[in-house]
Design a protein around this motif. Structure first.
Motif, PDB file in Angstrom:
ATOM      1  N   CYS A 137       3.593   8.441   2.727  1.00 27.12           N
ATOM      2  CA  CYS A 137       4.948   7.863   2.637  1.00 27.12           C
ATOM      3  C   CYS A 137       5.986   8.819   3.242  1.00 27.12           C
ATOM      4  O   CYS A 137       6.941   8.371   3.876  1.00 27.12           O
ATOM      5  N   ASP A 171       7.850   9.059  -1.832  1.00 29.76           N
ATOM      6  CA  ASP A 171       7.269   9.032  -3.189  1.00 29.76           C
ATOM      7  C   ASP A 171       6.961   7.597  -3.628  1.00 29.76           C
ATOM      8  O   ASP A 171       7.466   7.103  -4.635  1.00 29.76           O
ATOM      9  N   CYS A 211       0.156   6.301  -2.144  1.00 32.04           N
ATOM     10  CA  CYS A 211      -0.606   6.904  -1.047  1.00 32.04           C
ATOM     11  C   CYS A 211      -1.400   8.108  -1.575  1.00 32.04           C
ATOM     12  O   CYS A 211      -1.165   8.569  -2.692  1.00 32.04           O
ATOM     13  N   CYS A 237       0.763  11.007  -2.961  1.00 31.23           N
ATOM     14  CA  CYS A 237       1.429  10.709  -4.231  1.00 31.23           C
ATOM     15  C   CYS A 237       0.429  10.756  -5.375  1.00 31.23           C
ATOM     16  O   CYS A 237       0.715  11.273  -6.448  1.00 31.23           O
TER      17      CYS A 237
END
Ligand SMILES: [Zn+2]
Length: 304
Positions: A99, A128, A132, A135
């Motif tokens: 991200c 955030d 992904c 994260c």
């Protein structure tokens, strides 16, 4: 040169670069324009493309143009491509912050910011994301972002006719709410719906109106268990399922959407004998409810 050839692409890139640097201006010539200038136009298989290229600056003839302007520009472009490639390569690493990399790639540049201003701030995807690999590795939770549940608060320019206003006034159960009683609401509802659609009712729950052709161009339909918050902002007829008590919510005017004058939209409830109403379960006969025959004659009397 032939389309797609290396030579052609090279020329196109040089012209494009000079155009971006404000050195030349270019205009595509139509076949007619090219023919008018006695240029060869090719044939159907391979039409020639002609452009009029004009010099707009004289820097091009300066000796150090290519060293001082062209080369830095070219390196800057290549730097951008290189950074983009590095970004894509970094996605392949374990625990990649996908991200963040995406947000970086979609960051608005100066040209976009200048053109779109404040709006450009919103084109970057959110960092955030919580989903992904990066994260998950950092234990970032996905943000709670519920879809919008917008209540019906749009206002329409559609008012009840006089007959309906008279019916509402004659059955003062709650603000702009009329309760009508009959032995068999399900059987009686279609005939009442026809009368009410003439009086401007455009929302029907628990009954399907079959209005005479040309009486109403449109209306809304819903199930018998509809609640006041789901009502569209037009006058309505609601026929609850037989034996079901009338929910307290129908007595709360603010639970219904407002009409064009800011009042709650008028609703007619058609219920069976002995139906219990509201939180205190009051039998409908003890409220200011109307019998169906009285309600119908009130509608017809004031119609028009
Ligand atoms: Zn993420």
């Amino acid at each position: 040169v032939r389309g797609g050839s290396y030579n052609r692409r090279w020329n196109a890139q040089v012209l494009r670069g000079l155009q971006e640097l404000g050195q030349i201006d270019r205009r595509q010539l139509s076949i007619d324009q090219a023919a008018g200038l006695e240029l060869p136009i090719g044939d159907m298989e391979e039409p020639h493309n002609w452009e009029r290229v004009g010099l707009v600056a004289i820097d091009l003839h300066e000796e150090d143009f290519f060293a001082s302007v062209w080369e830095p520009w070219r390196l800057r472009l290549m730097g951008g491509s290189q950074a983009a490639l590095e970004g894509v390569k970094s996605l392949l690493r374990p625990h990649a912050d996908v991200c963040h990399i995406l947000a970086e790639a979609y960051a608005p540049g100066p040209a976009i910011q200048e053109r779109f201003g404040l709006v450009a701030e919103y084109i970057q995807p959110m960092r955030d994301c919580g989903r992904c690999p990066g994260c998950r590795h950092r234990n970032v939770e996905p943000p709670t972002d519920p879809p919008p549940r917008v209540p019906c608060r749009w206002i329409v320019d559609h008012a009840a006719a006089k007959g309906l206003e008279a019916l509402i006034a004659a059955a003062p159960t709650a603000e702009r709410l009329a309760i009508v009683i009959t032995a068999d609401p399900v059987a009686e509802a279609p005939a009442m719906a026809v009368e009410l659609i003439r009086a401007g009712v455009r929302f029907f729950a628990g009954v399907q109106p079959k209005p005479p052709v040309g009486v109403a161009p449109w209306w809304f339909l819903d199930e018998s268990d509809v609640s006041p918050g789901d009502v569209p902002p037009v006058p309505g007829l609601v026929v609850p399922a037989p034996g079901e008590p009338v929910s307290q919510a129908w007595l709360v005017a603010s639970a219904r959407p407002p009409d064009v004058d800011g009042r709650p939209v008028p609703i007619v409830l058609l219920v069976g004998n002995g139906t219990l109403v509201g939180a205190r379960r009051v039998p409908v006969e003890r409220l200011g409810a109307l019998q169906l025959e009285t309600a119908m004659s009130t509608l017809r009397l004031v119609a028009g």
